[in-house]
Scaffold this motif. Structure first.
Motif, PDB file in Angstrom:
ATOM      1  N   VAL A  37       0.729  -1.131   0.058  1.00 53.30           N
ATOM      2  CA  VAL A  37       0.063   0.049  -0.012  1.00 53.30           C
ATOM      3  C   VAL A  37       0.988   1.257  -0.097  1.00 53.30           C
ATOM      4  O   VAL A  37       2.011   1.336   0.659  1.00 53.30           O
ATOM      5  N   SER A  38       0.505   2.398  -0.675  1.00 54.39           N
ATOM      6  CA  SER A  38       1.398   3.572  -0.756  1.00 54.39           C
ATOM      7  C   SER A  38       0.469   4.706  -0.873  1.00 54.39           C
ATOM      8  O   SER A  38      -0.854   4.635  -1.191  1.00 54.39           O
ATOM      9  N   ILE A  39       0.981   5.766  -0.359  1.00 51.72           N
ATOM     10  CA  ILE A  39       0.330   7.193  -0.481  1.00 51.72           C
ATOM     11  C   ILE A  39       0.060   7.546  -1.781  1.00 51.72           C
ATOM     12  O   ILE A  39      -1.230   8.037  -2.323  1.00 51.72           O
ATOM     13  N   PHE A  40       0.925   7.622  -2.685  1.00 50.94           N
ATOM     14  CA  PHE A  40       1.193   8.147  -3.922  1.00 50.94           C
ATOM     15  C   PHE A  40       2.024   7.425  -4.924  1.00 50.94           C
ATOM     16  O   PHE A  40       2.815   6.658  -4.772  1.00 50.94           O
ATOM     17  N   THR A  41       1.519   7.250  -6.514  1.00 51.88           N
ATOM     18  CA  THR A  41       2.255   6.653  -7.393  1.00 51.88           C
ATOM     19  C   THR A  41       1.999   7.385  -8.644  1.00 51.88           C
ATOM     20  O   THR A  41       1.204   7.999  -8.814  1.00 51.88           O
TER      21      THR A  41
END
Length: 212
Positions: free
Chosen positions: A147-151
């Motif tokens: 999971v990540s905040i931004f891509t």
């Protein structure tokens, strides 16, 4: 949620959009965008939105998660906060083995076979987070995904994640961020096309100076 997180990042200046005065990444790539998600930790409202968003994404996409592992260093705080909210154990993965003591690369308890979700702040080319996934797999973890905040959504990262057979779910992405930035008048519509051109081919610098 994706649009709200994008607006949050813009509101605290965690994202800078400068197509006329590009940044230079460590790799040497010229970029019209710079993202510093560490600033999320300094704003209670945005921090709440982000950590709640990460928790919900984990519950929806990785309901079997048993351990959260943050990337060093930007993912550590987010992994810790979300793990506390979810009442799960957490740890983090160093960029390399520690040069003293037990020379750990993975910090925190991790038992072979445990189902792990990796918590990252942003995905650019995907190289560093895949190294984390590889280290966890070598230690016997069952990595459910990231999971990540931004891509940025660069093709290189898409290809690398696919080759590593690992899924990433981000709270927001470059296209949503650009849309929000135009709506909030951070950039002009023409700048949006230039930023997308960079994303589609970072090696092509024809977007610099407005050459479309």
């Amino acid at each position: 949620m994706s649009k709200q997180i994008a607006k949050d990042l813009l509101s605290i200046r965690a994202v800078f959009l400068r197509p006329d005065d590009p940044f230079t990444w460590a790799s040497g790539i010229k970029s019209p965008i710079y993202c510093d998600n560490r600033l999320v930790l300094s704003d209670h409202r945005v921090r709440t939105d982000v950590e709640t968003g990460l928790m919900n994404v984990i519950k929806e996409n990785y309901p079997e998660a048993e351990v959260l592992m943050g990337t060093s260093t930007a993912g550590i705080a987010h992994a810790a906060i979300v793990a506390q909210m979810m009442e799960l154990p957490m740890g983090y993965v160093r960029g390399g083995n520690k040069d003293h003591g037990r020379q750990n690369r993975i910090e925190g308890r991790l038992d072979a076979g445990q189902k792990v979700v990796v918590v990252e702040d942003l995905i650019s080319t995907g190289g560093s987070v895949i190294e984390v996934v590889d280290a966890l797999r070598e230690a016997g973890a069952d990595v459910l995904g990231i999971v990540s905040i931004f891509t940025y959504g660069m093709q290189k990262s898409v290809d690398r994640l696919a080759a590593a057979n690992v899924k990433n779910v981000s709270l927001t992405n470059l296209d949503t961020l650009i849309e929000a930035a135009v709506e909030e008048k951070y950039i002009q519509p023409g700048d949006a096309d230039r930023i997308r051109k960079f994303r589609d081919d970072p090696s092509d610098e024809s977007w610099i100076g407005g050459n479309n």
